[in-house]
Scaffold this motif. Structure first.
Motif, PDB file in Angstrom:
ATOM      1  N   SER A   9       0.811  -1.221   0.000  1.00 37.63           N
ATOM      2  CA  SER A   9       0.000   0.000   0.000  1.00 37.63           C
ATOM      3  C   SER A   9       0.846   1.273   0.000  1.00 37.63           C
ATOM      4  CB  SER A   9      -0.949   0.005   1.192  1.00 37.63           C
ATOM      5  OG  SER A   9      -0.222  -0.033   2.398  1.00 37.63           O
ATOM      6  N   TYR A  10       2.013   1.262   0.585  1.00 37.74           N
ATOM      7  CA  TYR A  10       2.836   2.476   0.699  1.00 37.74           C
ATOM      8  C   TYR A  10       3.954   2.550  -0.351  1.00 37.74           C
ATOM      9  CZ  TYR A  10       5.866  -0.827   3.134  1.00 37.74           C
ATOM     10  OH  TYR A  10       6.624  -1.920   3.456  1.00 37.74           O
ATOM     11  N   CYS A  11       3.874   1.732  -1.372  1.00 44.08           N
ATOM     12  CA  CYS A  11       4.954   1.603  -2.357  1.00 44.08           C
ATOM     13  C   CYS A  11       4.653   2.440  -3.611  1.00 44.08           C
ATOM     14  CB  CYS A  11       5.093   0.116  -2.708  1.00 44.08           C
ATOM     15  SG  CYS A  11       6.170  -0.233  -4.103  1.00 44.08           S
ATOM     16  N   HIS A  12       5.442   3.477  -3.829  1.00 43.46           N
ATOM     17  CA  HIS A  12       5.207   4.323  -5.009  1.00 43.46           C
ATOM     18  C   HIS A  12       5.520   3.568  -6.296  1.00 43.46           C
ATOM     19  CE1 HIS A  12       9.337   5.396  -6.273  1.00 43.46           C
ATOM     20  NE2 HIS A  12       9.621   5.198  -5.006  1.00 43.46           N
ATOM     21  N   LEU A  13       6.494   2.664  -6.296  1.00 43.48           N
ATOM     22  CA  LEU A  13       6.769   1.862  -7.495  1.00 43.48           C
ATOM     23  C   LEU A  13       5.580   0.972  -7.835  1.00 43.48           C
ATOM     24  CD1 LEU A  13      10.479   0.716  -7.000  1.00 43.48           C
ATOM     25  CD2 LEU A  13       9.615   2.498  -8.530  1.00 43.48           C
ATOM     26  N   CYS A  14       4.912   0.480  -6.815  1.00 39.60           N
ATOM     27  CA  CYS A  14       3.735  -0.369  -7.027  1.00 39.60           C
ATOM     28  C   CYS A  14       2.628   0.432  -7.714  1.00 39.60           C
ATOM     29  CB  CYS A  14       3.241  -0.940  -5.706  1.00 39.60           C
ATOM     30  SG  CYS A  14       4.465  -1.981  -4.866  1.00 39.60           S
ATOM     31  N   ASP A  49       9.118  -9.901  -0.814  1.00 35.15           N
ATOM     32  CA  ASP A  49       9.393  -8.731   0.013  1.00 35.15           C
ATOM     33  C   ASP A  49      10.106  -7.591  -0.713  1.00 35.15           C
ATOM     34  OD1 ASP A  49       9.488  -7.177   2.342  1.00 35.15           O
ATOM     35  OD2 ASP A  49      11.431  -8.006   2.894  1.00 35.15           O
ATOM     36  N   GLU A  50      11.309  -7.809  -1.134  1.00 37.23           N
ATOM     37  CA  GLU A  50      12.100  -6.735  -1.756  1.00 37.23           C
ATOM     38  C   GLU A  50      11.905  -6.635  -3.267  1.00 37.23           C
ATOM     39  OE1 GLU A  50      13.806  -4.390  -0.065  1.00 37.23           O
ATOM     40  OE2 GLU A  50      13.034  -5.349   1.741  1.00 37.23           O
ATOM     41  N   LEU A  51      11.095  -7.499  -3.845  1.00 34.14           N
ATOM     42  CA  LEU A  51      10.880  -7.481  -5.296  1.00 34.14           C
ATOM     43  C   LEU A  51       9.677  -6.648  -5.720  1.00 34.14           C
ATOM     44  CD1 LEU A  51      11.552 -11.185  -6.289  1.00 34.14           C
ATOM     45  CD2 LEU A  51      13.031  -9.218  -6.664  1.00 34.14           C
ATOM     46  N   VAL A  52       8.780  -6.323  -4.792  1.00 36.73           N
ATOM     47  CA  VAL A  52       7.545  -5.647  -5.192  1.00 36.73           C
ATOM     48  C   VAL A  52       7.842  -4.323  -5.857  1.00 36.73           C
ATOM     49  CG1 VAL A  52       6.102  -6.773  -3.461  1.00 36.73           C
ATOM     50  CG2 VAL A  52       7.112  -4.567  -2.955  1.00 36.73           C
ATOM     51  N   PRO A  53       7.033  -3.974  -6.826  1.00 38.80           N
ATOM     52  CA  PRO A  53       5.905  -4.715  -7.362  1.00 38.80           C
ATOM     53  C   PRO A  53       6.352  -5.865  -8.272  1.00 38.80           C
ATOM     54  CG  PRO A  53       6.199  -2.708  -8.605  1.00 38.80           C
ATOM     55  CD  PRO A  53       7.201  -2.675  -7.481  1.00 38.80           C
ATOM     56  N   TYR A  67       9.630  -4.400 -10.131  1.00 39.94           N
ATOM     57  CA  TYR A  67      10.100  -3.021  -9.950  1.00 39.94           C
ATOM     58  C   TYR A  67       9.460  -2.047 -10.939  1.00 39.94           C
ATOM     59  CZ  TYR A  67      13.891  -5.128  -7.196  1.00 39.94           C
ATOM     60  OH  TYR A  67      14.612  -5.853  -6.302  1.00 39.94           O
ATOM     61  N   PHE A  68       9.634  -2.287 -12.236  1.00 32.37           N
ATOM     62  CA  PHE A  68       9.096  -1.390 -13.258  1.00 32.37           C
ATOM     63  C   PHE A  68       8.376  -2.204 -14.322  1.00 32.37           C
ATOM     64  CE2 PHE A  68      12.968   0.487 -11.564  1.00 32.37           C
ATOM     65  CZ  PHE A  68      12.486   1.690 -11.090  1.00 32.37           C
ATOM     66  N   LEU A  69       7.347  -1.625 -14.915  1.00 29.87           N
ATOM     67  CA  LEU A  69       6.603  -2.313 -15.962  1.00 29.87           C
ATOM     68  C   LEU A  69       7.475  -2.481 -17.199  1.00 29.87           C
ATOM     69  CD1 LEU A  69       3.645  -3.332 -16.609  1.00 29.87           C
ATOM     70  CD2 LEU A  69       3.506  -1.268 -17.994  1.00 29.87           C
ATOM     71  N   ASP A  70       7.565  -3.696 -17.681  1.00 28.14           N
ATOM     72  CA  ASP A  70       8.231  -3.993 -18.948  1.00 28.14           C
ATOM     73  C   ASP A  70       7.136  -3.992 -20.009  1.00 28.14           C
ATOM     74  OD1 ASP A  70       9.407  -5.144 -21.199  1.00 28.14           O
ATOM     75  OD2 ASP A  70      10.644  -6.512 -20.006  1.00 28.14           O
ATOM     76  N   ALA A  71       6.887  -2.834 -20.598  1.00 29.51           N
ATOM     77  CA  ALA A  71       5.769  -2.668 -21.526  1.00 29.51           C
ATOM     78  C   ALA A  71       5.878  -3.596 -22.733  1.00 29.51           C
ATOM     79  CB  ALA A  71       5.671  -1.211 -21.981  1.00 29.51           C
TER      80      ALA A  71
END
Length: 85
Positions: A9-14, A49-53, A67-71
């Motif tokens: 919930s608090y993850c800006h990358l998510c 844990d450390e992989l989200v999102p 971590y980041f969307l691979d479009a």
């Protein structure tokens, strides 16, 4: 079609990944996204844990990205699924 996004919930990358994924949604051929909070389940914390999102197109397949969307990868997955329908 449905994606599963393991998130916090608090993850800006998510939130960034969810927003980028939703930008790929086509109203003519929509998909849904199940957002799962890893912090609600100790087993998920242990795994992601450390992989989200972490994004999955199908839970019985390897992850599409973290971590980041691979479009490109997500687009290819969507194209394969839409061609199969």
């Amino acid at each position: 079609m449905k994606f599963t996004l393991y998130s916090r919930s608090y993850c800006h990358l998510c939130q960034d990944m969810l927003d980028a994924l939703q930008a790929l949604n086509d109203p003519a051929r929509p998909f849904s996204v199940d957002v799962i909070d890893v912090d609600a389940d100790p087993a998920l914390v242990a795994r992601y844990d450390e992989l989200v999102p972490v994004l999955f197109g199908a839970l019985d397949e390897p992850e599409l990205c973290h971590y980041f969307l691979d479009a490109d990868r997500v687009g290819a997955w969507l194209a394969r699924r839409r061609a199969a329908v």
